[in-house]
Design a protein around this motif. Sequence first.
Motif, PDB file in Angstrom:
ATOM      1  N   SER A 299     -31.653 -52.374  40.479  1.00 30.07           N
ATOM      2  CA  SER A 299     -31.813 -51.741  39.182  1.00 30.07           C
ATOM      3  C   SER A 299     -32.887 -52.481  38.399  1.00 30.07           C
ATOM      4  O   SER A 299     -33.376 -53.524  38.831  1.00 30.07           O
ATOM      5  CB  SER A 299     -30.494 -51.765  38.415  1.00 30.07           C
TER       6      SER A 299
ATOM      7  N   LEU B 239     -30.701 -45.918  37.847  1.00 26.02           N
ATOM      8  CA  LEU B 239     -30.807 -47.362  37.680  1.00 26.02           C
ATOM      9  C   LEU B 239     -32.200 -47.769  37.218  1.00 26.02           C
ATOM     10  O   LEU B 239     -32.411 -48.910  36.810  1.00 26.02           O
ATOM     11  CB  LEU B 239     -30.464 -48.081  38.993  1.00 26.02           C
TER      12      LEU B 239
ATOM     13  N   GLU C  38     -29.055 -47.518  32.923  1.00 17.58           N
ATOM     14  CA  GLU C  38     -28.646 -48.614  33.805  1.00 17.58           C
ATOM     15  C   GLU C  38     -27.687 -49.549  33.071  1.00 17.58           C
ATOM     16  O   GLU C  38     -26.691 -49.996  33.634  1.00 17.58           O
ATOM     17  CB  GLU C  38     -29.895 -49.365  34.281  1.00 17.58           C
TER      18      GLU C  38
END
Length: 179
Positions: free
Chosen positions: A1, A142, A148
């Motif tokens: 991420s 992400l 995220e």
Amino acid sequence: SCSGAYESQINLEISLRLRDLLNLMGIPTVLTRDDDYSIYTTGKTLSEKKVSDLKNRVQIVAELESPLLISIHQNYFPDGRYSGAQVFYGKTENSQILASKLQQAFVSALNEGSKRMEKPGDNIYLLKKLKCDAILVECGFLSNLREESLLRKPEYQKKICCVIAATVSDYSTISPSLS
């Protein structure tokens, strides 16, 4: 991420929460994994191990009586402006119905204003190989900093699970195998 969180860990956290919620609702579940590990049995290269892992997942699901596959994932795209959950569906008519209902539920409960639509998973190995009702849920991006951050929070994960569980419960009225 974008913050360095691992997709596998977020997927697992959501899957465990969803399992617990579905079990609480009287819907039995079987996880292909309940910890952060792969289930490959053959292969030397990463690619060979991934193929083995996917084949083993198909085998696990295929051995169940009247299963519904819900595969949990997170999306990623190099451009961080994209956001929102998206549901892909397998070959059965009920898969498409479930995906449509879940996509609508995500938009109304978590992603208001999202234009994302459910899509066939024709190029997704699990959805291509399984004959049962099956969906793959991309819970969010992400690569989107705001999303995220949400996806790492237990409170948001619980919301995702509530949306999925409520939709699966509704789905069980059209697919008696879950009842």
